[in-house]
Design a protein around this motif. Structure first.
Motif, PDB file in Angstrom:
ATOM      1  N   VAL A 129     -10.090  -4.417  -2.414  1.00 16.08           N
ATOM      2  CA  VAL A 129      -8.835  -4.491  -3.179  1.00 16.08           C
ATOM      3  C   VAL A 129      -9.078  -4.124  -4.645  1.00 16.08           C
ATOM      4  CG1 VAL A 129      -7.046  -6.043  -4.037  1.00 16.08           C
ATOM      5  CG2 VAL A 129      -7.728  -6.146  -1.635  1.00 16.08           C
ATOM      6  N   PHE A 130     -10.167  -4.644  -5.221  1.00 16.27           N
ATOM      7  CA  PHE A 130     -10.466  -4.353  -6.621  1.00 16.27           C
ATOM      8  C   PHE A 130     -10.834  -2.883  -6.795  1.00 16.27           C
ATOM      9  CE2 PHE A 130     -13.431  -4.679 -10.396  1.00 16.27           C
ATOM     10  CZ  PHE A 130     -12.415  -4.869 -11.335  1.00 16.27           C
ATOM     11  N   GLY A 131     -11.609  -2.331  -5.844  1.00 12.88           N
ATOM     12  CA  GLY A 131     -11.963  -0.917  -5.910  1.00 12.88           C
ATOM     13  C   GLY A 131     -10.734  -0.021  -5.815  1.00 12.88           C
ATOM     14  N   LEU A 132      -9.815  -0.364  -4.910  1.00 10.27           N
ATOM     15  CA  LEU A 132      -8.573   0.394  -4.781  1.00 10.27           C
ATOM     16  C   LEU A 132      -7.752   0.312  -6.061  1.00 10.27           C
ATOM     17  CD1 LEU A 132      -6.715   2.028  -2.844  1.00 10.27           C
ATOM     18  CD2 LEU A 132      -5.686  -0.165  -2.180  1.00 10.27           C
ATOM     19  N   THR A 133      -7.760  -0.852  -6.692  1.00  9.37           N
ATOM     20  CA  THR A 133      -7.045  -1.042  -7.958  1.00  9.37           C
ATOM     21  C   THR A 133      -7.604  -0.134  -9.039  1.00  9.37           C
ATOM     22  OG1 THR A 133      -6.518  -3.341  -7.425  1.00  9.37           O
ATOM     23  CG2 THR A 133      -6.462  -2.715  -9.756  1.00  9.37           C
ATOM     24  N   LEU A 134      -8.925  -0.124  -9.193  1.00 12.67           N
ATOM     25  CA  LEU A 134      -9.547   0.711 -10.227  1.00 12.67           C
ATOM     26  C   LEU A 134      -9.342   2.199  -9.938  1.00 12.67           C
ATOM     27  CD1 LEU A 134     -12.939  -1.155 -10.815  1.00 12.67           C
ATOM     28  CD2 LEU A 134     -10.828  -1.327 -12.149  1.00 12.67           C
ATOM     29  N   LEU A 186       3.218   0.521 -16.392  1.00 13.70           N
ATOM     30  CA  LEU A 186       2.775   1.095 -15.122  1.00 13.70           C
ATOM     31  C   LEU A 186       3.474   0.343 -13.989  1.00 13.70           C
ATOM     32  CD1 LEU A 186      -1.049   1.455 -15.893  1.00 13.70           C
ATOM     33  CD2 LEU A 186       0.871   2.881 -16.625  1.00 13.70           C
ATOM     34  N   ASP A 187       4.796   0.442 -13.959  1.00 20.01           N
ATOM     35  CA  ASP A 187       5.634  -0.428 -13.130  1.00 20.01           C
ATOM     36  C   ASP A 187       5.251  -0.429 -11.659  1.00 20.01           C
ATOM     37  OD1 ASP A 187       7.021  -0.733 -15.512  1.00 20.01           O
ATOM     38  OD2 ASP A 187       8.466   0.833 -15.021  1.00 20.01           O
ATOM     39  N   GLU A 188       5.369   0.716 -11.012  1.00 20.41           N
ATOM     40  CA  GLU A 188       5.163   0.776  -9.569  1.00 20.41           C
ATOM     41  C   GLU A 188       3.704   0.529  -9.192  1.00 20.41           C
ATOM     42  OE1 GLU A 188       7.590   0.993  -7.505  1.00 20.41           O
ATOM     43  OE2 GLU A 188       9.234   1.566  -8.814  1.00 20.41           O
ATOM     44  N   TRP A 189       2.791   0.969 -10.044  1.00 21.27           N
ATOM     45  CA  TRP A 189       1.370   0.737  -9.767  1.00 21.27           C
ATOM     46  C   TRP A 189       1.074  -0.759  -9.780  1.00 21.27           C
ATOM     47  CZ3 TRP A 189      -2.419  -1.454 -12.978  1.00 21.27           C
ATOM     48  CH2 TRP A 189      -3.722  -1.402 -12.453  1.00 21.27           C
ATOM     49  N   GLN A 190       1.608  -1.470 -10.765  1.00 16.82           N
ATOM     50  CA  GLN A 190       1.372  -2.912 -10.836  1.00 16.82           C
ATOM     51  C   GLN A 190       1.964  -3.633  -9.633  1.00 16.82           C
ATOM     52  OE1 GLN A 190       3.119  -3.712 -14.689  1.00 16.82           O
ATOM     53  NE2 GLN A 190       1.155  -3.585 -15.735  1.00 16.82           N
ATOM     54  N   ILE A 191       3.178  -3.250  -9.246  1.00 20.37           N
ATOM     55  CA  ILE A 191       3.802  -3.860  -8.066  1.00 20.37           C
ATOM     56  C   ILE A 191       2.946  -3.624  -6.828  1.00 20.37           C
ATOM     57  CG2 ILE A 191       5.792  -3.721  -6.519  1.00 20.37           C
ATOM     58  CD1 ILE A 191       7.499  -3.068  -9.001  1.00 20.37           C
ATOM     59  N   GLY A 192       2.438  -2.409  -6.698  1.00 17.27           N
ATOM     60  CA  GLY A 192       1.644  -2.061  -5.525  1.00 17.27           C
ATOM     61  C   GLY A 192       0.341  -2.838  -5.434  1.00 17.27           C
ATOM     62  N   VAL A 193      -0.455  -2.837  -6.506  1.00 17.19           N
ATOM     63  CA  VAL A 193      -1.769  -3.488  -6.439  1.00 17.19           C
ATOM     64  C   VAL A 193      -1.628  -5.008  -6.359  1.00 17.19           C
ATOM     65  CG1 VAL A 193      -3.014  -1.609  -7.577  1.00 17.19           C
ATOM     66  CG2 VAL A 193      -2.031  -3.441  -8.972  1.00 17.19           C
ATOM     67  N   LEU A 194      -0.642  -5.573  -7.038  1.00 16.84           N
ATOM     68  CA  LEU A 194      -0.442  -7.018  -6.948  1.00 16.84           C
ATOM     69  C   LEU A 194       0.045  -7.416  -5.554  1.00 16.84           C
ATOM     70  CD1 LEU A 194       1.147  -7.787 -10.445  1.00 16.84           C
ATOM     71  CD2 LEU A 194      -1.126  -8.439  -9.636  1.00 16.84           C
ATOM     72  N   GLY A 195       0.867  -6.564  -4.939  1.00 21.87           N
ATOM     73  CA  GLY A 195       1.301  -6.835  -3.570  1.00 21.87           C
ATOM     74  C   GLY A 195       0.148  -6.797  -2.587  1.00 21.87           C
ATOM     75  N   ILE A 196      -0.749  -5.826  -2.763  1.00 22.80           N
ATOM     76  CA  ILE A 196      -1.918  -5.733  -1.886  1.00 22.80           C
ATOM     77  C   ILE A 196      -2.808  -6.965  -2.039  1.00 22.80           C
ATOM     78  CG2 ILE A 196      -4.095  -4.486  -1.571  1.00 22.80           C
ATOM     79  CD1 ILE A 196      -2.521  -1.902  -2.132  1.00 22.80           C
ATOM     80  N   LEU A 209       0.836  -1.201   0.000  1.00 14.28           N
ATOM     81  CA  LEU A 209       0.000   0.000   0.000  1.00 14.28           C
ATOM     82  C   LEU A 209       0.870   1.249   0.000  1.00 14.28           C
ATOM     83  CD1 LEU A 209      -2.893   1.140   0.163  1.00 14.28           C
ATOM     84  CD2 LEU A 209      -2.668   1.081   2.656  1.00 14.28           C
ATOM     85  N   GLY A 210       1.950   1.217   0.781  1.00 15.30           N
ATOM     86  CA  GLY A 210       2.877   2.350   0.778  1.00 15.30           C
ATOM     87  C   GLY A 210       3.499   2.574  -0.582  1.00 15.30           C
ATOM     88  N   SER A 222       4.343   5.742  -5.018  1.00 13.36           N
ATOM     89  CA  SER A 222       5.006   5.713  -6.334  1.00 13.36           C
ATOM     90  C   SER A 222       4.175   5.063  -7.418  1.00 13.36           C
ATOM     91  CB  SER A 222       6.340   4.964  -6.206  1.00 13.36           C
ATOM     92  OG  SER A 222       6.127   3.627  -5.783  1.00 13.36           O
ATOM     93  N   GLY A 223       2.859   4.914  -7.181  1.00 17.42           N
ATOM     94  CA  GLY A 223       2.011   4.280  -8.183  1.00 17.42           C
ATOM     95  C   GLY A 223       1.961   5.022  -9.506  1.00 17.42           C
ATOM     96  N   TRP A 224       2.420   6.267  -9.505  1.00 16.52           N
ATOM     97  CA  TRP A 224       2.399   7.071 -10.736  1.00 16.52           C
ATOM     98  C   TRP A 224       3.681   6.918 -11.548  1.00 16.52           C
ATOM     99  CZ3 TRP A 224       5.941  11.156 -11.430  1.00 16.52           C
ATOM    100  CH2 TRP A 224       6.710  11.462 -10.303  1.00 16.52           C
ATOM    101  N   ILE A 225       4.692   6.239 -10.995  1.00 17.08           N
ATOM    102  CA  ILE A 225       6.000   6.146 -11.651  1.00 17.08           C
ATOM    103  C   ILE A 225       6.087   4.900 -12.517  1.00 17.08           C
ATOM    104  CG2 ILE A 225       8.471   5.831 -11.226  1.00 17.08           C
ATOM    105  CD1 ILE A 225       8.220   7.543  -8.763  1.00 17.08           C
ATOM    106  N   GLY A 226       6.700   5.015 -13.684  1.00 16.36           N
ATOM    107  CA  GLY A 226       6.893   3.893 -14.605  1.00 16.36           C
ATOM    108  C   GLY A 226       7.037   4.419 -16.010  1.00 16.36           C
ATOM    109  N   THR A 227       8.244   4.338 -16.568  1.00 19.88           N
ATOM    110  CA  THR A 227       8.511   4.997 -17.844  1.00 19.88           C
ATOM    111  C   THR A 227       7.949   4.251 -19.041  1.00 19.88           C
ATOM    112  OG1 THR A 227      10.668   3.903 -17.861  1.00 19.88           O
ATOM    113  CG2 THR A 227      10.595   6.155 -17.041  1.00 19.88           C
ATOM    114  N   THR A 228       7.930   2.919 -19.004  1.00 19.61           N
ATOM    115  CA  THR A 228       7.457   2.156 -20.163  1.00 19.61           C
ATOM    116  C   THR A 228       6.137   1.454 -19.879  1.00 19.61           C
ATOM    117  OG1 THR A 228       8.825   0.281 -19.468  1.00 19.61           O
ATOM    118  CG2 THR A 228       9.764   1.786 -21.083  1.00 19.61           C
TER     119      THR A 228
END
Length: 339
Positions: A195-200, A128-138, A114-115, A120-126
């Motif tokens: 979890v799904f709502g937070l993802t969307l 959605l790197d950090e966002w994917q790591i975050g939601v999959l971790g949650i 979640l942290g 950093s969910g907005w970071i990812g040059t190619t």
């Protein structure tokens, strides 16, 4: 009647999730491994300091901006926090790999992810790197909480070899085995919807991934110019890098001081910016604006006050209307004095 002993269903769920548990455990333990074993990234004066990486999260973090800004402006607290955070990742990751206190550690996975997501969910040059790591971790943390660990775990060892653990009320909640719930479907459904709502929500907030125009704030650098003022023989203004790739800075190769018609009254080129006096840079955060080999380097999340001497154009000081910054990519930012 609530059952807290092991059963075939919980046994198999934990067994089938073994590869998932090992991978997600290593994902977090490897952060500790990279920062302290392979390299020491907890030294503030060294390149790659994790605190500077943390500073990169600041411009577009969701909900935790005040916390990040407090830490990057209080360097001793930041250093302590980075050490605690790294140790926490090591413990949580290792315990998940070993299958020890799995449910308690899954809460740690959920919190760490979640942290990452909010910061950093907005970071990812190619991608959605950090966002994917975050939601999959949650999601992964929640699943591990529901299932616990299976046969290849220390939790299972204690269940099989120390029967008294099974009858302790805290054990199934913190370790593994069947959760003592009368309505497990309710927990699964409510947790999954959350979890799904937070993802969307975060997908839309950070990237416009559900409707509207997609955007990626990690692709192009963006510098905000503010607090422009004329002080005696100096021009002072604040720069704040809010977008662009986190792995390298914006390379400023030009500062133009302009009159109302866009004519250049004073110009600093890339060579002059690479030699920009350090005493004329007042950094706010741990990520620092500084002269580089061929330009003035502005890392993501850095904020600084720049002071430019006007001694050579004092007679034209009253004509100054705006300031223009030029990035090596060709992007320009212009702000008038009265804005």
């Amino acid at each position: 009647m609530k059952h807290i002993s092991d059963s075939p269903s919980s046994h198999l769920a934990g067994l089938y999730l073994l590869p998932f548990r090992l991978v997600i455990g290593w994902t977090y333990f490897s952060a500790f491994w990279r920062r302290l074993i392979l390299e020491n990234k907890l030294i503030p004066e060294e390149a790659g300091y994790i605190g500077e990486k943390f500073n990169h999260f600041l411009p577009n973090a969701l909900g935790i901006k005040p916390l990040i800004e407090y830490l990057v402006t209080h360097l001793d607290t930041l250093q302590t926090s980075m050490m605690v955070f790294t140790i926490l990742e090591a413990v949580v990751g290792l315990f998940i790999i070993l299958g020890l206190l799995t449910r308690l550690m899954s809460i740690g996975i959920f919190g760490l992810a979640l942290g990452i997501l909010l910061g950093s969910g907005w970071i990812g040059t190619t991608c959605l790197d950090e966002w994917q790591i975050g939601v999959l971790g949650i999601a992964g943390g929640f699943v591990l909480f529901l299932t616990g660990s299976g046969p290849f775990s220390l939790d299972h060892y204690f269940i099989k070899n120390h029967k008294n653990f099974i009858h302790k009320k805290w054990f199934p909640w913190l370790a593994s085995g069947i959760l003592p719930l009368s309505k497990p479907k309710t927990l699964v459904f409510v947790g999954s919807v959350f979890v799904f709502g937070l993802t969307l929500y975060t997908n839309q907030y950070f990237h416009g991934g559900i409707w509207g125009k997609l955007h990626n704030k990690s692709v192009k650098p963006k510098i905000e110019i503010s607090n422009i003022s004329l002080m005696n023989s100096d021009l002072k203004f604040e720069v704040y890098r809010t977008e662009g790739a986190d792995v390298y800075g914006s390379f400023l190769i030009g500062i133009h001081i302009l009159d109302q018609n866009g004519n250049i009254l004073k110009e600093l080129n890339h060579k002059e910016l690479s030699e920009f006096p350090k005493e004329n840079i007042s950094n706010h955060y741990v990520a620092k604006v500084k002269p580089g080999k061929h330009s003035l380097v502005i890392p993501l999340g850095s904020k600084a006050d720049l002071t430019v001497s006007l001694n050579d154009i004092l007679t034209e000081k009253e004509k100054i209307y705006s300031v223009k910054l030029i990035d090596i990519s060709g992007i320009e930012w212009t702000v008038a004095l009265n804005q």
